[in-house]
Motif scaffolding. Structure first.
Motif, PDB file in Angstrom:
ATOM      1  N   ALA A 287       0.844  -1.199   0.000  1.00  0.00           N
ATOM      2  CA  ALA A 287       0.000   0.000   0.000  1.00  0.00           C
ATOM      3  C   ALA A 287       0.874   1.242   0.000  1.00  0.00           C
ATOM      4  O   ALA A 287       2.012   1.209   0.472  1.00  0.00           O
ATOM      5  N   VAL A 288       0.344   2.343  -0.544  1.00  0.00           N
ATOM      6  CA  VAL A 288       1.008   3.645  -0.456  1.00  0.00           C
ATOM      7  C   VAL A 288       0.526   4.282   0.839  1.00  0.00           C
ATOM      8  O   VAL A 288      -0.605   4.774   0.927  1.00  0.00           O
ATOM      9  N   HIS A 289       1.361   4.228   1.851  1.00  0.00           N
ATOM     10  CA  HIS A 289       0.985   4.636   3.198  1.00  0.00           C
ATOM     11  C   HIS A 289       0.836   6.155   3.289  1.00  0.00           C
ATOM     12  O   HIS A 289       1.621   6.912   2.721  1.00  0.00           O
ATOM     13  N   ASN A 290      -0.200   6.603   4.021  1.00  0.00           N
ATOM     14  CA  ASN A 290      -0.298   7.992   4.442  1.00  0.00           C
ATOM     15  C   ASN A 290      -0.424   8.968   3.275  1.00  0.00           C
ATOM     16  O   ASN A 290       0.095  10.079   3.332  1.00  0.00           O
ATOM     17  N   TYR A 291      -1.103   8.578   2.204  1.00  0.00           N
ATOM     18  CA  TYR A 291      -1.207   9.418   1.005  1.00  0.00           C
ATOM     19  C   TYR A 291      -2.631   9.347   0.477  1.00  0.00           C
ATOM     20  O   TYR A 291      -3.246   8.281   0.444  1.00  0.00           O
ATOM     21  N   ASP A 292      -3.143  10.503   0.078  1.00  0.00           N
ATOM     22  CA  ASP A 292      -4.499  10.542  -0.478  1.00  0.00           C
ATOM     23  C   ASP A 292      -4.468  11.432  -1.716  1.00  0.00           C
ATOM     24  O   ASP A 292      -4.010  12.581  -1.657  1.00  0.00           O
ATOM     25  N   ASP A 293      -4.944  10.912  -2.828  1.00  0.00           N
ATOM     26  CA  ASP A 293      -4.996  11.680  -4.073  1.00  0.00           C
ATOM     27  C   ASP A 293      -6.373  12.330  -4.202  1.00  0.00           C
ATOM     28  O   ASP A 293      -7.363  11.666  -4.467  1.00  0.00           O
ATOM     29  N   ARG A 294      -6.424  13.641  -3.998  1.00  0.00           N
ATOM     30  CA  ARG A 294      -7.673  14.390  -4.150  1.00  0.00           C
ATOM     31  C   ARG A 294      -7.609  15.343  -5.345  1.00  0.00           C
ATOM     32  O   ARG A 294      -8.416  16.259  -5.459  1.00  0.00           O
ATOM     33  N   SER A 295      -6.630  15.121  -6.208  1.00  0.00           N
ATOM     34  CA  SER A 295      -6.426  16.036  -7.331  1.00  0.00           C
ATOM     35  C   SER A 295      -7.595  16.022  -8.305  1.00  0.00           C
ATOM     36  O   SER A 295      -7.781  16.974  -9.062  1.00  0.00           O
ATOM     37  N   PHE A 296      -8.388  14.961  -8.309  1.00  0.00           N
ATOM     38  CA  PHE A 296      -9.526  14.871  -9.223  1.00  0.00           C
ATOM     39  C   PHE A 296     -10.733  15.660  -8.723  1.00  0.00           C
ATOM     40  O   PHE A 296     -11.720  15.788  -9.429  1.00  0.00           O
ATOM     41  N   ALA A 297     -10.617  16.185  -7.494  1.00  0.00           N
ATOM     42  CA  ALA A 297     -11.770  16.873  -6.911  1.00  0.00           C
ATOM     43  C   ALA A 297     -11.436  18.215  -6.275  1.00  0.00           C
ATOM     44  O   ALA A 297     -12.330  19.027  -6.061  1.00  0.00           O
ATOM     45  N   GLU A 298     -10.160  18.485  -5.959  1.00  0.00           N
ATOM     46  CA  GLU A 298      -9.822  19.692  -5.203  1.00  0.00           C
ATOM     47  C   GLU A 298      -8.667  20.452  -5.851  1.00  0.00           C
ATOM     48  O   GLU A 298      -7.689  19.862  -6.289  1.00  0.00           O
ATOM     49  N   VAL A 299      -8.814  21.783  -5.865  1.00  0.00           N
ATOM     50  CA  VAL A 299      -7.751  22.696  -6.280  1.00  0.00           C
ATOM     51  C   VAL A 299      -7.235  23.392  -5.026  1.00  0.00           C
ATOM     52  O   VAL A 299      -8.022  23.877  -4.210  1.00  0.00           O
ATOM     53  N   VAL A 300      -5.932  23.446  -4.857  1.00  0.00           N
ATOM     54  CA  VAL A 300      -5.363  24.029  -3.650  1.00  0.00           C
ATOM     55  C   VAL A 300      -5.202  25.542  -3.831  1.00  0.00           C
ATOM     56  O   VAL A 300      -4.585  26.013  -4.783  1.00  0.00           O
ATOM     57  N   GLY A 301      -5.792  26.321  -2.914  1.00  0.00           N
ATOM     58  CA  GLY A 301      -5.708  27.767  -2.974  1.00  0.00           C
ATOM     59  C   GLY A 301      -4.525  28.299  -2.191  1.00  0.00           C
ATOM     60  O   GLY A 301      -3.913  27.584  -1.392  1.00  0.00           O
ATOM     61  N   SER A 302      -4.219  29.578  -2.391  1.00  0.00           N
ATOM     62  CA  SER A 302      -3.064  30.164  -1.715  1.00  0.00           C
ATOM     63  C   SER A 302      -3.257  30.209  -0.201  1.00  0.00           C
ATOM     64  O   SER A 302      -2.272  30.257   0.545  1.00  0.00           O
ATOM     65  N   ASP A 303      -4.511  30.196   0.288  1.00  0.00           N
ATOM     66  CA  ASP A 303      -4.748  30.229   1.731  1.00  0.00           C
ATOM     67  C   ASP A 303      -4.358  28.919   2.405  1.00  0.00           C
ATOM     68  O   ASP A 303      -4.288  28.855   3.635  1.00  0.00           O
ATOM     69  N   GLU A 304      -4.098  27.874   1.623  1.00  0.00           N
ATOM     70  CA  GLU A 304      -3.674  26.591   2.183  1.00  0.00           C
ATOM     71  C   GLU A 304      -2.155  26.435   2.187  1.00  0.00           C
ATOM     72  O   GLU A 304      -1.633  25.424   2.656  1.00  0.00           O
ATOM     73  N   LEU A 305      -1.438  27.421   1.642  1.00  0.00           N
ATOM     74  CA  LEU A 305       0.012  27.364   1.564  1.00  0.00           C
ATOM     75  C   LEU A 305       0.635  28.201   2.677  1.00  0.00           C
ATOM     76  O   LEU A 305       0.007  29.116   3.205  1.00  0.00           O
ATOM     77  N   PHE A 306       1.884  27.907   3.023  1.00  0.00           N
ATOM     78  CA  PHE A 306       2.656  28.778   3.913  1.00  0.00           C
ATOM     79  C   PHE A 306       3.455  29.719   3.016  1.00  0.00           C
ATOM     80  O   PHE A 306       4.586  29.445   2.628  1.00  0.00           O
ATOM     81  N   LEU A 307       2.830  30.844   2.653  1.00  0.00           N
ATOM     82  CA  LEU A 307       3.445  31.760   1.690  1.00  0.00           C
ATOM     83  C   LEU A 307       4.685  32.452   2.248  1.00  0.00           C
ATOM     84  O   LEU A 307       5.525  32.936   1.486  1.00  0.00           O
ATOM     85  N   GLY A 308       4.801  32.509   3.600  1.00  0.00           N
ATOM     86  CA  GLY A 308       5.966  33.135   4.199  1.00  0.00           C
ATOM     87  C   GLY A 308       7.267  32.434   3.862  1.00  0.00           C
ATOM     88  O   GLY A 308       8.350  32.992   4.070  1.00  0.00           O
ATOM     89  N   HIS A 309       7.191  31.233   3.348  1.00  0.00           N
ATOM     90  CA  HIS A 309       8.401  30.497   2.962  1.00  0.00           C
ATOM     91  C   HIS A 309       9.081  31.105   1.744  1.00  0.00           C
ATOM     92  O   HIS A 309      10.295  30.954   1.563  1.00  0.00           O
ATOM     93  N   PHE A 310       8.314  31.818   0.920  1.00  0.00           N
ATOM     94  CA  PHE A 310       8.813  32.234  -0.390  1.00  0.00           C
ATOM     95  C   PHE A 310       9.289  33.682  -0.358  1.00  0.00           C
ATOM     96  O   PHE A 310       8.541  34.589   0.006  1.00  0.00           O
ATOM     97  N   LYS A 311      10.520  33.882  -0.746  1.00  0.00           N
ATOM     98  CA  LYS A 311      11.060  35.243  -0.821  1.00  0.00           C
ATOM     99  C   LYS A 311      10.673  35.881  -2.154  1.00  0.00           C
ATOM    100  O   LYS A 311      10.273  35.192  -3.102  1.00  0.00           O
ATOM    101  N   TYR A 312      10.802  37.196  -2.209  1.00  0.00           N
ATOM    102  CA  TYR A 312      10.522  37.910  -3.444  1.00  0.00           C
ATOM    103  C   TYR A 312      11.546  37.502  -4.507  1.00  0.00           C
ATOM    104  O   TYR A 312      12.754  37.552  -4.279  1.00  0.00           O
TER     105      TYR A 312
END
Length: 649
Positions: A522-547
């Motif tokens: 089995a592929v442990h600890n993984y769920d493929d929701r790409s067929f149903a969900e688009v990830v928005g910027s509010d779900e990211l840690f944008l502070g990681h990215f520099k200009y």
């Protein structure tokens, strides 16, 4: 929306906290309170908004990861070819689309909330051009013995032929024009689409074993009944190569009032080498920009005769002497919308203005003014405001724009001559959700003839209709299409490619099935929701990215004094190191990009890197649930939104 140009010229920063939020949370309390949640991290694959915004459904995040050399190719393949293979799973024209696609993917890019979108088109152009230089080819699938007739050799028809040949089906293309390419060849000028590269991308599809019959019109030259007899399925990909006339008095029947489609076709066929002294075009999209830009490059020459004659008469051709003696002409575009709301790409509007075109925005046409000879002498217009899509005239602003040729670029329609039984009330062809023609078994349809839209839309429909045709040919029931209907990254395929395919699952051999963390089945600890969900910027840690400023492609845009006869390609490619740098700006939304934040910040050392021998894209980290206390710090610091607290819910 993409970041406005004026905003990208400043050093933007992302702020995690707003003004007035100046108190730190008690992190220790937070950790131990969360311990009662019984939640632990799960790894959730979601679709990035660039891909969700791409009508072709390209795996954009995937090929950017390959170009940045984070996702590794198979041992026997160069990363450049691997990126090409991933890109062309959806779109067989990366060189062309990297140049001319209006890039809704870039509008959707989450990086717009940090500084500026990733230059996806620039990377795609590099992938496509490199593939042509290296001679990468497509491979047809094993022969199925089935044959499909594809009517139309434009983007939809060619892309469908490519997908069907990959499935092993025989394909014959029927094209009314003498050359393949459709609107890519006949609707877009050569300084935007280099003809040598277009020909090479078309030939690469033909080399898969696609038969092409050009210069024939199905419905007149070839009866539809003959195709129904000789082929197992028929795909109608006719495109829309008739233009809509202007709905104002004086337009109908006036000889020097022509469509943008006909105007550009006369130019792209090489027949028109000069036009009128004063051209007025009504539009606001990319086609109208092409019309005025072409007019400025051609110029005018009285020796060419009436400017509309070469547009209407397919047998008429200007000689080179006409072109050589041409003088600059005036080209004016009127648009109902203001420049910031026009449908044309921002850089196309800027380039047209640089070339000396005039753009009158917030202006509506009222009437074509006719001379004694029945030809148009001008276009009466007025200022307007917009009530949704309805223009509202501003009284007292009426005036006449002088013109010796008026071009309507307000939309396109289909030519259903000989195919009237297939036509609907809009002179297009109806389609169901699987792109079947209702009530016509074995008939399918895709592209502009369903609804005129973008080239990338036609290419995306080609993928879907190819699946439908394949299911029909195999007597299979049509599968329900996923909510997010694009070409997704497939972890199972990646594991197979890297020799990490899970072991077969045999129920009787497994015993206690309350956990999968130790199982190699089995592929442990993984769920493929790409067929149903688009990830928005509010779900990211944008502070990681520099200009990081975007790597901009340079453009060879002539000034108004240089534009006459300037047919050099306008868009210059990025160098390879710039392409790699641009790909590194991708935030890999919805998929781990191996930054190690979760490993570094986990207070319990519960999150760990997967052993290198078992690691691949999407399987870089794992969690020891015997150590995890549910504090969700790993999810907080995940830049890509790949980690989500779950399990104990």
């Amino acid at each position: 929306m993409a970041t406005p140009t004026q905003d990208t010229n400043t050093n933007l920063t992302w702020r995690r906290f707003e003004d007035g939020v100046d108190q730190w949370d008690e992190l220790t309390d937070k950790i131990f309170v969360q311990d009662t949640s019984h939640k632990c991290p799960t790894y959730i694959h979601k679709t990035p908004p660039c891909q969700g915004s791409c009508p072709s459904g390209e795996d954009i995040r995937g090929y950017l990861a390959i170009v940045r050399q984070q996702e590794k190719p198979p041992a026997d393949m160069d990363w450049r070819e691997y990126a090409f293979r991933r890109s062309t799973d959806a779109n067989p024209f990366p060189s062309m689309m990297g140049r001319v696609c209006p890039a809704p993917c870039q509008d959707g890019c989450n990086r717009n909330d940090v500084d500026d979108f990733v230059g996806i088109n620039a990377v795609e152009q590099y992938i496509g051009d490199t593939a042509l230089e290296q001679g990468y080819k497509f491979q047809a699938g094993a022969d199925t013995g089935k044959k499909v007739a594809v009517i139309g050799g434009g983007p939809a028809g060619m892309a469908a032929a490519y997908q069907l040949r990959r499935m092993g089906h025989g394909v014959t293309l029927f094209e009314r024009d003498p050359e393949l390419g459709g609107m890519m060849r006949y609707g877009i000028p050569n300084y935007r689409i280099p003809r040598d590269k277009l020909a090479a991308e078309i030939q690469r599809i033909l080399d898969m074993g696609v038969e092409a019959r050009t210069g024939v019109s199905v419905g007149t030259d070839i009866p539809v009944a003959d195709l129904e007899r000789d082929y197992d399925a028929i795909l109608w990909a006719l495109g829309c190569q008739t233009g809509r006339g202007l709905p104002v008095p004086g337009w109908e029947g006036t000889p020097n009032c022509v469509s943008g489609v006909a105007f550009l076709k006369a130019f792209n066929e090489g027949r028109m080498k000069a036009t009128g002294k004063k051209l007025v075009c009504i539009g606001g999209g990319d086609t109208s920009i092409d019309v005025i830009s072409v007019a400025r490059r051609l110029g005018s020459n009285e020796a060419a005769g009436k400017p509309e004659d070469v547009v209407h008469d397919r047998s008429m051709q200007h000689d080179q002497a006409i072109a050589d003696a041409a003088v600059p002409s005036e080209a004016t575009l009127t648009s109902l919308f203001t420049k910031d709301k026009m449908f044309a790409a921002e850089h196309e509007i800027h380039d047209a203005l640089t070339e000396g075109c005039a753009i009158l925005d917030g202006v509506m046409p009222l009437e074509v003014i006719l001379g004694a000879d029945g030809r148009a002498t001008g276009l009466k217009v007025c200022d307007c405001t917009m009530d949704g899509m309805k223009p509202v005239p501003v009284e007292g602003t009426e005036r006449v724009l002088e013109a010796d040729i008026i071009v309507s670029a307000i939309g396109q329609g289909g030519d259903m001559t000989g195919l009237e039984e297939l036509a609907n009330e809009r002179n297009l062809i109806d389609a169901d959700k699987f792109y079947q023609v209702p009530g016509k078994k074995g008939h399918f349809v895709a592209g502009d003839i369903v609804r005129p839209h973008l080239l990338t839309t036609a290419i995306g429909q080609a993928s879907i209709v190819s699946d439908s045709i394949n299911e029909y040919l195999n007597n299979q029931e049509h599968k329900k299409r996923p909510k997010i209907d694009v070409h997704h990254f497939d972890l199972n395929k990646k594991l197979e490619e890297t020799g990490l395919t899970p072991e077969p699952f045999v129920h009787d051999d497994r015993g206690d099935l309350r956990g999968t963390d130790g199982g190699d089945w089995a592929v442990h600890n993984y769920d493929d929701r790409s067929f149903a969900e688009v990830v928005g910027s509010d779900e990211l840690f944008l502070g990681h990215f520099k200009y990081e400023a975007r790597y901009l492609r340079s453009e060879d845009v002539p000034s108004s004094d240089q534009v006459l006869h300037h047919f050099t390609e306008r868009m210059s490619a990025l160098a390879e190191e710039q392409v790699v740098g641009e790909a590194k700006r991708c935030m890999s939304c919805g998929m781990c990009f191996e930054c190690d934040n979760c490993v570094i910040y986990c207070p319990q050392d519960a999150v760990f890197r997967v052993n290198k021998s078992k690691s691949t894209t999407g399987r870089y980290v794992d969690t020891d649930y015997t150590r995890c206390i549910g504090c969700h710090i790993c999810a907080d610091v995940c830049p890509t939104g790949y980690i989500q607290m779950g399990l104990g819910e």
